[in-house]
Design an enzyme around this catalytic site. Structure first.
Site, PDB file in Angstrom:
ATOM      1  CB  VAL A  62      -4.867 -19.728 -53.533  1.00 28.36           C
ATOM      2  CG1 VAL A  62      -5.214 -20.510 -52.507  1.00 28.36           C
ATOM      3  CG2 VAL A  62      -4.765 -18.151 -53.141  1.00 28.36           C
ATOM      4  N   GLY A 107      -7.196 -25.133 -57.159  1.00 25.69           N
ATOM      5  CA  GLY A 107      -6.392 -24.135 -57.135  1.00 25.69           C
ATOM      6  C   GLY A 107      -6.937 -22.961 -58.194  1.00 25.69           C
ATOM      7  CE  LYS A 108     -10.914 -19.228 -60.917  1.00 24.20           C
ATOM      8  NZ  LYS A 108     -11.607 -20.188 -61.328  1.00 24.20           N
ATOM      9  N   GLY A 109      -5.970 -18.630 -59.732  1.00 27.99           N
ATOM     10  CA  GLY A 109      -4.975 -17.751 -59.615  1.00 27.99           C
ATOM     11  C   GLY A 109      -5.791 -16.095 -59.854  1.00 27.99           C
TER      12      GLY A 109
END
Ligand code: NAD
Length: 422
Positions: A62, A107-109
């Protein structure tokens, strides 16, 4: 009362965002920009398992905001990972990078997997499949991942290698938190835990208090928690309670933080480690719940989100809660703690040391010039102290909590970029 599973961390983010927007008079435009992520990527990764079968895993990335620069944030491997969690984590990264005043968005995953059930080969194939799947959307000037829960330098090395193949050139700046041998920064591994101590020390100084002689409890003896414990011990604190997923260890006379760090590095669970004389070990969830309610000066939640909720906020006895983890306190619990006068040093300030040194790593990669550890640590200290002072000043200016103060600092900086671009 909601159970831990029913909390939507993204709602938690929105609650704090909306409340702070009101306090500081944020424009509707900026609020609209920050209320939803810019891009949400969902992938279904097909991975060949060691037994010859093919298994699918759900993965996410995201990108919440690129207003202030490339998106930045870790990759989490955990069986509870879902889109709402990754969305919340990405939004917190936007705020964290702005509080630290580094030129990144958020962001992050994550991948929904318990990595402990995979062999090393399976983990490598899963990581490479994920890197390949999201490679069109990441890159040194687009989105720069890093380690998070259950990922580490080795995972970043595989990610970097796979991305480099698609780019046709060794591209270390695509991820941070890499091993030093592949362009990682000295001091990165310890940076989040070191930053936890630095943020707390600065806020205490503002309050005319100091770390000397303080009793500390740390939930989660992972990368963040175990280093924070060592750093706090070096400043004259005594670690009296520490936990991991296997349970919690309590010892009034003190537990050696250096020893706990060694167990963490050796990936040994507390339940399997020798306890110091006079210590009590309480297994699992019960131990962790007791730890949060310990009679200490400083509580460092450094495991997962939603650990302090409306069910236990009244029972927290620490004077300072320093959020090593992301989102360990629910919005409801936050209000209870604020009313009770507990000083909460919010995640977007307290655990920002990791992303600050990630930024230093990226700068070193892009310039291909590497700094000694002393320089990294000195630069980190300056950044953390400046961020903590800015947050303190905002909380005084607006007459609000440190969390609202941290959001105010971040939102002011994001708004300054937004008016120039939108
Ligand atoms: P880690 O995987 O190294 O350690 C996590 C620790 O929490 C382990 O000791 C684990 O046993 C424990 N844990 C897991 N589930 C638990 C549970 N249900 N109850 C109690 N303990 C539990 O992870 P980390 O890198 O130390 O990250 C911890 C937190 O800090 C996460 O919220 C992460 O997002 C945040 N964070 C990490 C970094 C970083 O640089 N690593 C930076 C900023 C924020």
């Amino acid at each position: 009362m909601k159970t831990k599973k029913e909390y939507n961390p993204y709602d938690n983010y929105l609650a704090v965002l909306n409340k702070t927007a009101e306090t500081i008079g944020l424009s509707e435009d900026v609020l609209t920009l920050l209320s939803s992520p810019e891009r949400t990527i969902e992938v279904s990764l097909a991975v060949r398992m060691d037994d010859g079968s093919l298994r699918r895993f759900d993965g996410y990335r995201v990108q919440h905001s690129s207003l202030r620069g490339p998106c930045k944030g870790g990759i989490r491997y955990h069986e509870n990972v879902d889109l709402d969690e990754v969305k919340a984590l990405s939004a917190w990264m936007t705020m964290k990078c702005a509080v630290a005043d580094i030129p990144y968005g958020g962001g992050k995953g994550g991948i929904r997997v318990n990595p402990k059930t995979l062999s090393r080969g399976e983990l490598e194939r899963l990581t490479r499949a994920y890197a390949l799947a999201i490679s069109p959307n990441v890159g040194p000037h687009k989105d720069v991942p890093a380690p998070d829960v259950n990922t580490n330098g080795q995972v970043m090395a595989w990610f970097c290698d796979e991305y480099s193949k698609t780019a046709g050139a060794f591209t270390p700046a695509v991820v941070t938190g890499k091993p030093v041998a592949l362009g990682g920064s000295l001091g990165r591994e310890e940076s989040t835990g070191r930053g936890v101590m630095l943020a707390l020390r600065e806020i205490m100084a503002k309050r005319g208090d100091s770390l000397k002689g303080k009793r500390v409890a740390v939930q989660g003896k992972g990368n963040v928690g175990s280093v924070a414990a060592v750093m706090l011990e070096n400043e004259g604190c005594t670690l009296v309670a520490v936990s991991d997923v296997s349970g919690a260890l309590f010892c009034d006379k003190g537990i050696s933080a250096a020893q706990i760090r060694e167990y963490a590095l050796a990936k040994r669970m507390l339940k399997d480690c020798p306890a110091p004389d006079g210590a009590v070990f309480i297994p699992g969830k019960e131990g962790n719940e007791k730890l949060l309610e310990s009679d200490v000066d400083v509580l460092v939640p450094a495991a997962l989100e939603n650990q302090i909720d409306e069910g236990n906020a009244d029972k927290i006895r620490a004077k300072y809660v320093v959020e090593g983890a992301n989102g360990p306190t629910t919005a409801e619990a936050d209000e209870i703690l604020e009313k009770r006068g507990v000083v909460v040093i919010p995640d977007i300030l307290a655990n920002g040391g990791g992303v600050v040194v990630s930024y230093f790593e990226w700068v070193q990669n892009l310039s291909n010039y590497y700094w000694p550890e002393k320089e990294v640590n000195e630069k980190l200290e300056k950044k953390m102290s400046a961020s903590a002072r800015a947050v303190w000043d905002a909380s005084v200016r607006y007459g609000c909590s440190l969390r609202a103060g941290a959001y105010a600092v971040a939102l002011d900086r994001l708004a300054a970029a937004a008016v120039l671009l939108k």
